[in-house]
Design a protein around this motif. Sequence first.
Motif, PDB file in Angstrom:
ATOM      1  N   ARG A   9       0.837  -1.201   0.000  1.00  0.00           N
ATOM      2  CA  ARG A   9       0.000   0.000   0.000  1.00  0.00           C
ATOM      3  C   ARG A   9       0.870   1.248   0.000  1.00  0.00           C
ATOM      4  NH1 ARG A   9      -4.904  -0.934   4.074  1.00  0.00           N
ATOM      5  NH2 ARG A   9      -5.109  -3.161   3.784  1.00  0.00           N
ATOM      6  N   TRP A  10       0.287   2.323  -0.474  1.00  0.00           N
ATOM      7  CA  TRP A  10       0.951   3.630  -0.387  1.00  0.00           C
ATOM      8  C   TRP A  10       0.625   4.292   0.939  1.00  0.00           C
ATOM      9  CZ3 TRP A  10       4.816   4.228  -3.355  1.00  0.00           C
ATOM     10  CH2 TRP A  10       4.819   3.715  -4.652  1.00  0.00           C
ATOM     11  N   GLY A  11      -0.511   3.949   1.513  1.00  0.00           N
ATOM     12  CA  GLY A  11      -0.889   4.534   2.783  1.00  0.00           C
ATOM     13  C   GLY A  11      -2.100   3.840   3.358  1.00  0.00           C
ATOM     14  N   SER A  12      -2.412   4.190   4.605  1.00  0.00           N
ATOM     15  CA  SER A  12      -3.604   3.651   5.246  1.00  0.00           C
ATOM     16  C   SER A  12      -4.063   4.636   6.312  1.00  0.00           C
ATOM     17  CB  SER A  12      -3.333   2.279   5.870  1.00  0.00           C
ATOM     18  OG  SER A  12      -2.418   2.405   6.941  1.00  0.00           O
ATOM     19  N   CYS A  13      -5.309   4.475   6.730  1.00  0.00           N
ATOM     20  CA  CYS A  13      -5.892   5.323   7.774  1.00  0.00           C
ATOM     21  C   CYS A  13      -6.763   4.452   8.673  1.00  0.00           C
ATOM     22  CB  CYS A  13      -6.715   6.443   7.145  1.00  0.00           C
ATOM     23  SG  CYS A  13      -7.489   7.545   8.342  1.00  0.00           S
ATOM     24  N   VAL A  15      -9.539   3.822  11.834  1.00  0.00           N
ATOM     25  CA  VAL A  15     -10.772   4.464  12.293  1.00  0.00           C
ATOM     26  C   VAL A  15     -10.439   5.521  13.353  1.00  0.00           C
ATOM     27  CG1 VAL A  15     -12.978   4.053  13.452  1.00  0.00           C
ATOM     28  CG2 VAL A  15     -12.140   2.429  11.763  1.00  0.00           C
ATOM     29  N   GLU A  16      -9.361   5.305  14.083  1.00  0.00           N
ATOM     30  CA  GLU A  16      -8.945   6.270  15.110  1.00  0.00           C
ATOM     31  C   GLU A  16      -8.268   7.503  14.502  1.00  0.00           C
ATOM     32  OE1 GLU A  16      -7.940   2.988  15.191  1.00  0.00           O
ATOM     33  OE2 GLU A  16      -9.456   2.312  16.613  1.00  0.00           O
ATOM     34  N   GLY A  17      -7.995   7.477  13.200  1.00  0.00           N
ATOM     35  CA  GLY A  17      -7.395   8.631  12.541  1.00  0.00           C
ATOM     36  C   GLY A  17      -5.889   8.597  12.411  1.00  0.00           C
ATOM     37  N   VAL A  18      -5.286   7.439  12.616  1.00  0.00           N
ATOM     38  CA  VAL A  18      -3.837   7.313  12.443  1.00  0.00           C
ATOM     39  C   VAL A  18      -3.554   7.036  10.970  1.00  0.00           C
ATOM     40  CG1 VAL A  18      -1.765   6.022  13.059  1.00  0.00           C
ATOM     41  CG2 VAL A  18      -3.533   6.444  14.782  1.00  0.00           C
ATOM     42  N   ILE A  19      -2.813   7.932  10.346  1.00  0.00           N
ATOM     43  CA  ILE A  19      -2.444   7.777   8.938  1.00  0.00           C
ATOM     44  C   ILE A  19      -1.030   7.232   8.876  1.00  0.00           C
ATOM     45  CG2 ILE A  19      -1.917   9.010   6.796  1.00  0.00           C
ATOM     46  CD1 ILE A  19      -4.248  10.870   7.461  1.00  0.00           C
ATOM     47  N   THR A  20      -0.845   6.176   8.092  1.00  0.00           N
ATOM     48  CA  THR A  20       0.466   5.592   7.861  1.00  0.00           C
ATOM     49  C   THR A  20       0.791   5.758   6.391  1.00  0.00           C
ATOM     50  OG1 THR A  20       0.089   3.965   9.607  1.00  0.00           O
ATOM     51  CG2 THR A  20       1.863   3.492   8.045  1.00  0.00           C
ATOM     52  N   LEU A  21       1.975   6.289   6.109  1.00  0.00           N
ATOM     53  CA  LEU A  21       2.430   6.482   4.736  1.00  0.00           C
ATOM     54  C   LEU A  21       3.612   5.576   4.456  1.00  0.00           C
ATOM     55  CD1 LEU A  21       2.321  10.383   4.542  1.00  0.00           C
ATOM     56  CD2 LEU A  21       0.585   8.758   3.767  1.00  0.00           C
ATOM     57  N   ASN A  22       3.675   5.086   3.229  1.00  0.00           N
ATOM     58  CA  ASN A  22       4.757   4.218   2.799  1.00  0.00           C
ATOM     59  C   ASN A  22       6.046   5.025   2.669  1.00  0.00           C
ATOM     60  OD1 ASN A  22       6.514   2.501   1.315  1.00  0.00           O
ATOM     61  ND2 ASN A  22       4.767   1.464   0.403  1.00  0.00           N
ATOM     62  N   LEU A  23       7.121   4.523   3.229  1.00  0.00           N
ATOM     63  CA  LEU A  23       8.428   5.151   3.165  1.00  0.00           C
ATOM     64  C   LEU A  23       8.863   5.428   1.725  1.00  0.00           C
ATOM     65  CD1 LEU A  23      10.944   6.053   4.782  1.00  0.00           C
ATOM     66  CD2 LEU A  23      11.749   3.695   4.626  1.00  0.00           C
ATOM     67  N   LYS A  24       8.449   4.583   0.793  1.00  0.00           N
ATOM     68  CA  LYS A  24       8.847   4.739  -0.610  1.00  0.00           C
ATOM     69  C   LYS A  24       8.266   5.995  -1.259  1.00  0.00           C
ATOM     70  CE  LYS A  24       9.729  -0.107  -1.476  1.00  0.00           C
ATOM     71  NZ  LYS A  24       9.368  -1.280  -2.246  1.00  0.00           N
ATOM     72  N   ASP A  34       0.919  14.057  -2.507  1.00  0.00           N
ATOM     73  CA  ASP A  34      -0.311  14.816  -2.228  1.00  0.00           C
ATOM     74  C   ASP A  34      -1.540  13.946  -2.442  1.00  0.00           C
ATOM     75  OD1 ASP A  34       1.247  17.030  -1.677  1.00  0.00           O
ATOM     76  OD2 ASP A  34       0.771  18.061  -3.562  1.00  0.00           O
ATOM     77  N   TYR A  35      -1.539  13.162  -3.528  1.00  0.00           N
ATOM     78  CA  TYR A  35      -2.677  12.280  -3.798  1.00  0.00           C
ATOM     79  C   TYR A  35      -2.885  11.292  -2.651  1.00  0.00           C
ATOM     80  CZ  TYR A  35      -4.755   7.887  -5.014  1.00  0.00           C
ATOM     81  OH  TYR A  35      -5.480   6.726  -4.942  1.00  0.00           O
ATOM     82  N   VAL A  36      -1.810  10.638  -2.202  1.00  0.00           N
ATOM     83  CA  VAL A  36      -1.946   9.637  -1.140  1.00  0.00           C
ATOM     84  C   VAL A  36      -2.449  10.293   0.145  1.00  0.00           C
ATOM     85  CG1 VAL A  36      -0.704   7.959   0.301  1.00  0.00           C
ATOM     86  CG2 VAL A  36      -0.212   8.111  -2.152  1.00  0.00           C
ATOM     87  N   ILE A  37      -1.927  11.453   0.466  1.00  0.00           N
ATOM     88  CA  ILE A  37      -2.358  12.142   1.680  1.00  0.00           C
ATOM     89  C   ILE A  37      -3.826  12.538   1.585  1.00  0.00           C
ATOM     90  CG2 ILE A  37      -2.070  14.245   3.053  1.00  0.00           C
ATOM     91  CD1 ILE A  37       0.980  13.954   2.477  1.00  0.00           C
ATOM     92  N   VAL A  38      -4.247  13.105   0.464  1.00  0.00           N
ATOM     93  CA  VAL A  38      -5.656  13.481   0.303  1.00  0.00           C
ATOM     94  C   VAL A  38      -6.542  12.238   0.376  1.00  0.00           C
ATOM     95  CG1 VAL A  38      -7.359  14.427  -1.315  1.00  0.00           C
ATOM     96  CG2 VAL A  38      -5.207  15.625  -0.927  1.00  0.00           C
ATOM     97  N   HIS A  39      -6.118  11.144  -0.259  1.00  0.00           N
ATOM     98  CA  HIS A  39      -6.868   9.884  -0.211  1.00  0.00           C
ATOM     99  C   HIS A  39      -7.070   9.456   1.248  1.00  0.00           C
ATOM    100  CE1 HIS A  39      -7.886   5.791  -1.860  1.00  0.00           C
ATOM    101  NE2 HIS A  39      -7.583   5.488  -0.616  1.00  0.00           N
ATOM    102  N   GLU A  40      -5.992   9.458   2.007  1.00  0.00           N
ATOM    103  CA  GLU A  40      -6.104   9.014   3.407  1.00  0.00           C
ATOM    104  C   GLU A  40      -6.908   9.995   4.249  1.00  0.00           C
ATOM    105  OE1 GLU A  40      -5.552   6.041   3.823  1.00  0.00           O
ATOM    106  OE2 GLU A  40      -4.265   5.684   2.100  1.00  0.00           O
TER     107      GLU A  40
END
Length: 77
Positions: A9-13, A15-24, A34-40
């Motif tokens: 995955r590029w990212g995940s969110c 239910v508690e609101g913790v966003i995880t982004l892929n190091l890559k 920006d796309y991944v952040i907006v998606h999450e």
Amino acid sequence: LKIKALKARWGSCTVEGVITLNLKLMQVPKKYIDYVIVHELCHMIEHNHSKRFYLLLDRMMPDWRQRRRELNEFDFR
């Protein structure tokens, strides 16, 4: 916000609101990050990939489909 080496995955969110982004994501142009952040962030409102989620994503970033397509073409081998 967490940064981790994710395999599928590029990212995940949560239910508690913790966003995880892929190091890559550090290796790709900012417009894809920006796309991944907006998606999450959209998952903070719609916690699934329903029609309502995609309507929200369309409003927030009308060109998200192109950005996603281009992002998924990156080869990190």
